[in-house]
Design a protein around this motif. Structure first.
Motif, PDB file in Angstrom:
ATOM      1  N   CYS A   1       1.030  78.571  -5.154  1.00 40.32           N
ATOM      2  CA  CYS A   1       0.617  79.790  -4.467  1.00 40.32           C
ATOM      3  C   CYS A   1       1.099  81.012  -5.249  1.00 40.32           C
ATOM      4  O   CYS A   1       2.254  81.066  -5.701  1.00 40.32           O
TER       5      CYS A   1
ATOM      6  N   GLU B   1       2.275  73.460   1.146  1.00 44.18           N
ATOM      7  CA  GLU B   1       1.249  72.713   1.860  1.00 44.18           C
ATOM      8  C   GLU B   1      -0.077  72.877   1.144  1.00 44.18           C
ATOM      9  O   GLU B   1      -0.751  73.898   1.262  1.00 44.18           O
TER      10      GLU B   1
ATOM     11  N   GLY C   1      -6.456  83.154   8.314  1.00 43.46           N
ATOM     12  CA  GLY C   1      -6.921  81.821   8.641  1.00 43.46           C
ATOM     13  C   GLY C   1      -7.498  81.103   7.433  1.00 43.46           C
ATOM     14  O   GLY C   1      -7.639  81.693   6.357  1.00 43.46           O
TER      15      GLY C   1
ATOM     16  N   HIS D   1      -1.537  80.447  -0.305  1.00 42.29           N
ATOM     17  CA  HIS D   1      -1.414  79.822   1.005  1.00 42.29           C
ATOM     18  C   HIS D   1      -1.947  80.794   2.052  1.00 42.29           C
ATOM     19  O   HIS D   1      -1.598  81.983   2.043  1.00 42.29           O
ATOM     20  N   ALA D   2      -2.780  80.285   2.925  1.00 42.42           N
ATOM     21  CA  ALA D   2      -3.277  81.138   4.001  1.00 42.42           C
ATOM     22  C   ALA D   2      -2.117  81.678   4.830  1.00 42.42           C
ATOM     23  O   ALA D   2      -2.132  82.836   5.265  1.00 42.42           O
ATOM     24  N   ALA D   3      -1.092  80.853   5.010  1.00 42.87           N
ATOM     25  CA  ALA D   3       0.073  81.281   5.791  1.00 42.87           C
ATOM     26  C   ALA D   3       0.815  82.423   5.101  1.00 42.87           C
ATOM     27  O   ALA D   3       1.317  83.336   5.765  1.00 42.87           O
ATOM     28  N   CYS D   4       0.872  82.382   3.762  1.00 41.94           N
ATOM     29  CA  CYS D   4       1.564  83.455   3.027  1.00 41.94           C
ATOM     30  C   CYS D   4       0.835  84.784   3.171  1.00 41.94           C
ATOM     31  O   CYS D   4       1.453  85.853   3.115  1.00 41.94           O
TER      32      CYS D   4
ATOM     33  N   ASP E   1      -3.309  74.003   2.753  1.00 38.67           N
ATOM     34  CA  ASP E   1      -3.358  75.388   3.231  1.00 38.67           C
ATOM     35  C   ASP E   1      -3.749  76.363   2.123  1.00 38.67           C
ATOM     36  O   ASP E   1      -3.871  77.559   2.359  1.00 38.67           O
TER      37      ASP E   1
ATOM     38  N   GLU F   1      -1.021  85.379   5.827  1.00 37.58           N
ATOM     39  CA  GLU F   1      -1.170  85.554   7.269  1.00 37.58           C
ATOM     40  C   GLU F   1      -2.637  85.700   7.671  1.00 37.58           C
ATOM     41  O   GLU F   1      -3.025  86.592   8.424  1.00 37.58           O
TER      42      GLU F   1
END
Length: 331
Positions: A219, A227, A249, A242-245, A230, A247
């Protein structure tokens, strides 16, 4: 699907699979991936018109999307025939109607008449990335793509693992895996894509991403693979996030054609702005083409082709203008 035939086989030579098809040449650096020449400058292919002489819209012979697709396939291009392609008899059959850019309309629901994909010269229209990632297509030293027509032939008989429609030519790189995808479906499915190597790993084999691509699978925000399921793939620069990084979807619709904040902020409202004249995409016809990675509008591109980049004067009809190999402006 290898046994499936097109709906006009009686008028064509039956294509054969080439198990010894040459592999793609690896892109030598990430810089080459990020800064490919404009549509009209790659050898062996030319920019495709947005419509045919009779006014019908032309689409990619693999993903069935038009030039202005938002799925990151790059420009629609005309590729000539390869020397070993079987001769196809002319066909009066019409091409299927282009998809509407929804993931549900990628590819072809029925096997199309093969000869209808090719013009009188034996050439075909395919998006740059749809062609470059296809199995059997190779990139030679001058950046020309070879065997694109063979990929079109094989694609008419291959179902995409994600959308279950025909036209899929991008195989999972894992040994023994027989899953194929369209370019837009590659991202939508959550597959891992390596822009440096122009190969993908399907979701079933995404655990091999670090082994295949090393730091390319990390990432760009957290500098780790984390992950892998992701990860979002930027169709502009090839980096992963990463989508989470970020924030955000990671739905199939968001994944397909996604570009990172450094490449393009918006994918849905067509808010492209020409860097030369400032025109907004919403103010142009839907069929208008963009150049230089969607930074220059069609009108300014035509102006570039007729004006000297040094003196800014229109070209004399008896003078041939030359293009700079670095900036592609006429000099």
């Amino acid at each position: 699907m290898d046994e499936q035939k097109t709906n006009c086989d009686e008028n064509e030579s039956e294509p054969t699979a080439d198990d010894n098809a040459p592999t793609k040449k690896l892109v030598s650096s990430s810089e080459e991936s990020k800064a490919l020449p404009a549509a009209e400058d790659l050898s062996g292919a030319t920019s495709a018109p947005s419509s045919t002489p009779d006014g019908s819209v032309r689409a990619c012979a693999l993903c069935n999307c038009v030039e202005r697709s938002l799925h990151g396939q790059r420009e629609l291009r005309h590729f000539g025939p390869s020397s070993e392609r079987p001769t196809l008899k002319p066909s009066a059959s019409l091409l299927p109607q282009p998809g509407n850019d929804d993931l549900s309309s990628i590819g072809f629901s029925d096997s199309p008449c093969l000869a209808s994909f090719f013009d009188d010269s034996g050439g075909c229209l395919v998006h740059h990335w749809c062609a470059a990632w296809s199995e059997g297509v190779k990139q030679v030293d001058n950046e020309e793509l070879e065997n694109v027509d063979k990929a079109v032939i094989s694609g008419t008989q291959r179902l995409c693992e994600y959308c279950k429609r025909l036209g899929a030519t991008i195989r999972c790189h894992a040994e023994g895996c027989s899953r194929f995808y369209h370019f837009p479906c590659s991202a939508a499915s959550g597959s891992f894509q390596s822009m440096k190597q122009l190969v993908l790993l399907c979701p079933e084999h995404i655990d091999k991403a670090e082994e295949l691509a090393g730091e390319e699978s990390w990432c760009a925000v957290c500098d780790s693979a984390g992950e892998l399921t992701d990860l979002l793939f930027c169709t502009g620069c090839g980096l992963h996030y990463h989508a989470a990084c970020l924030e955000i979807g990671a739905t199939p619709i968001q994944r397909a054609g996604w570009q990172c904040p450094e490449c393009k902020v918006c994918q849905t409202c067509r808010c492209r702005v020409c860097m030369e004249c400032g025109v907004h995409g919403l103010g142009l016809p839907g069929s208008a083409q963009w150049f230089d990675n969607y930074a220059v509008c069609e009108g300014c591109q035509r102006h570039r082709s007729s004006v000297c980049g040094v003196c800014s004067k229109a070209a004399n009809t008896s003078v041939t203008l030359q293009s700079c190999s670095t900036c592609h402006r006429l000099v």
